[in-house]
Design a protein around this motif. Structure first.
Motif, short mmCIF file in Angstrom:
data_model
loop_
_atom_site.label_atom_id
_atom_site.label_comp_id
_atom_site.label_asym_id
_atom_site.label_seq_id
_atom_site.Cartn_x
_atom_site.Cartn_y
_atom_site.Cartn_z
N VAL A 1 0.58 -18.04 6.49
CA VAL A 1 2.04 -17.88 6.49
C VAL A 1 2.71 -19.24 6.64
CG1 VAL A 1 4.01 -16.91 7.74
CG2 VAL A 1 1.99 -15.49 7.31
N HIS A 2 2.20 -20.06 7.56
CA HIS A 2 2.74 -21.41 7.75
C HIS A 2 2.71 -22.19 6.43
CE1 HIS A 2 2.04 -25.73 8.34
NE2 HIS A 2 3.04 -25.63 9.18
N ASP A 3 1.58 -22.17 5.75
CA ASP A 3 1.46 -22.90 4.50
C ASP A 3 2.43 -22.37 3.45
OD1 ASP A 3 -0.53 -24.34 5.77
OD2 ASP A 3 -2.19 -23.39 4.68
N GLY A 4 2.58 -21.05 3.39
CA GLY A 4 3.52 -20.45 2.44
C GLY A 4 4.96 -20.82 2.75
N VAL A 5 5.32 -20.81 4.03
CA VAL A 5 6.68 -21.19 4.43
C VAL A 5 6.94 -22.66 4.08
CG1 VAL A 5 8.22 -21.54 6.41
CG2 VAL A 5 6.95 -19.41 6.18
N ALA A 6 5.96 -23.52 4.37
CA ALA A 6 6.12 -24.94 4.05
C ALA A 6 6.29 -25.15 2.55
CB ALA A 6 4.93 -25.74 4.59
N LEU A 7 5.51 -24.44 1.77
CA LEU A 7 5.62 -24.54 0.31
C LEU A 7 6.97 -24.01 -0.17
CD1 LEU A 7 4.08 -25.35 -2.25
CD2 LEU A 7 3.15 -23.03 -2.32
N SER A 8 7.41 -22.89 0.39
CA SER A 8 8.71 -22.33 0.04
C SER A 8 9.84 -23.28 0.41
CB SER A 8 8.94 -20.99 0.75
OG SER A 8 8.03 -20.04 0.30
N ARG A 9 9.72 -23.89 1.58
CA ARG A 9 10.74 -24.84 2.02
C ARG A 9 10.88 -25.97 1.01
NH1 ARG A 9 11.14 -29.71 4.68
NH2 ARG A 9 12.98 -29.91 5.99
N GLU A 10 9.76 -26.52 0.57
CA GLU A 10 9.81 -27.62 -0.40
C GLU A 10 10.40 -27.14 -1.72
OE1 GLU A 10 9.95 -31.10 -2.19
OE2 GLU A 10 9.63 -30.77 -0.05
N GLY A 11 10.01 -25.95 -2.16
CA GLY A 11 10.55 -25.40 -3.40
C GLY A 11 12.05 -25.19 -3.32
N ALA B 1 14.09 -26.75 -1.28
CA ALA B 1 14.74 -28.07 -1.19
C ALA B 1 14.92 -28.65 -2.59
CB ALA B 1 13.91 -29.00 -0.31
N GLN B 2 13.90 -28.52 -3.43
CA GLN B 2 14.00 -29.00 -4.81
C GLN B 2 15.07 -28.22 -5.58
OE1 GLN B 2 10.12 -28.81 -6.61
NE2 GLN B 2 9.26 -30.33 -5.22
N LEU B 3 15.11 -26.90 -5.37
CA LEU B 3 16.10 -26.07 -6.03
C LEU B 3 17.51 -26.46 -5.56
CD1 LEU B 3 16.87 -23.70 -7.87
CD2 LEU B 3 16.50 -22.19 -5.91
N ASN B 4 17.69 -26.66 -4.26
CA ASN B 4 18.99 -27.06 -3.74
C ASN B 4 19.45 -28.38 -4.37
OD1 ASN B 4 19.23 -24.84 -2.07
ND2 ASN B 4 18.54 -25.90 -0.24
N ARG B 5 18.54 -29.34 -4.49
CA ARG B 5 18.90 -30.62 -5.10
C ARG B 5 19.27 -30.43 -6.57
NH1 ARG B 5 14.60 -32.31 -1.70
NH2 ARG B 5 13.11 -32.16 -3.42
N ALA B 6 18.51 -29.61 -7.28
CA ALA B 6 18.79 -29.37 -8.70
C ALA B 6 20.13 -28.66 -8.88
CB ALA B 6 17.66 -28.54 -9.33
N LEU B 7 20.43 -27.70 -8.03
CA LEU B 7 21.73 -27.00 -8.12
C LEU B 7 22.87 -27.95 -7.83
CD1 LEU B 7 20.92 -23.57 -6.42
CD2 LEU B 7 21.56 -23.96 -8.82
N ALA B 8 22.71 -28.78 -6.79
CA ALA B 8 23.77 -29.75 -6.45
C ALA B 8 24.00 -30.69 -7.62
CB ALA B 8 23.39 -30.52 -5.19
N ASP B 9 22.92 -31.16 -8.23
CA ASP B 9 23.06 -32.05 -9.40
C ASP B 9 23.76 -31.34 -10.54
OD1 ASP B 9 21.76 -34.04 -7.99
OD2 ASP B 9 19.82 -33.75 -9.01
N GLN C 1 22.83 -22.26 -1.48
CA GLN C 1 21.79 -23.03 -0.81
C GLN C 1 20.97 -22.17 0.15
OE1 GLN C 1 23.74 -26.35 1.05
NE2 GLN C 1 23.21 -27.68 -0.66
N VAL C 2 19.72 -22.55 0.27
CA VAL C 2 18.82 -21.96 1.26
C VAL C 2 18.73 -22.94 2.41
CG1 VAL C 2 16.42 -21.31 1.71
CG2 VAL C 2 17.51 -20.68 -0.46
N ASP C 3 18.75 -22.44 3.63
CA ASP C 3 18.71 -23.30 4.81
C ASP C 3 17.27 -23.80 5.02
OD1 ASP C 3 18.86 -24.57 7.24
OD2 ASP C 3 19.93 -22.94 8.25
N THR C 4 16.96 -24.93 4.41
CA THR C 4 15.60 -25.46 4.50
C THR C 4 15.29 -25.96 5.91
OG1 THR C 4 16.37 -27.58 3.62
CG2 THR C 4 15.42 -26.01 2.05
#
Length: 99
Positions: A71-81, A83-91, A6-9
């Protein structure tokens, strides 16, 4: 195993907020300096130094704001990505665990 991947979102969210706050601080400081006049600051030398700073750093501060926003926009986009990856891995791990 799932936690190791997991990534610490939350941390990315805090970083994103810090970037946004830095933009606000930069804009506030520049506005305050723009509005400061001789009778408020004190000496003529201080007034000239503040005016000189404003002239020299206006473009740089504007560009810094643009880059911080990017940078803010990129970090926000990365965070969402992430978060989606973390959910997919958990599933996926839950599915494998059941199968």
């Amino acid at each position: 195993m799932e936690r190791d991947l997991q990534v610490d979102t939350d941390q990315l969210g805090r970083f994103s907020r810090a970037l946004r706050e830095s933009l606000t601080s930069l804009a506030t400081a520049r506005r305050a300096l723009e509005q400061a006049r001789a009778d408020q600051l004190g000496t003529r030398e201080l007034d000239e130094a503040c005016d000189g700073f404003q002239e020299r750093w206006k473009h740089g501060a504007d560009q810094l704001g643009v880059r911080i926003t990017a940078v803010h926009d990129g970090v926000a986009l990365s965070r969402e990505g992430y978060a989606q990856l973390n959910r997919a891995l958990a599933d996926a791990f839950r599915t494998v665990g059941r199968g």
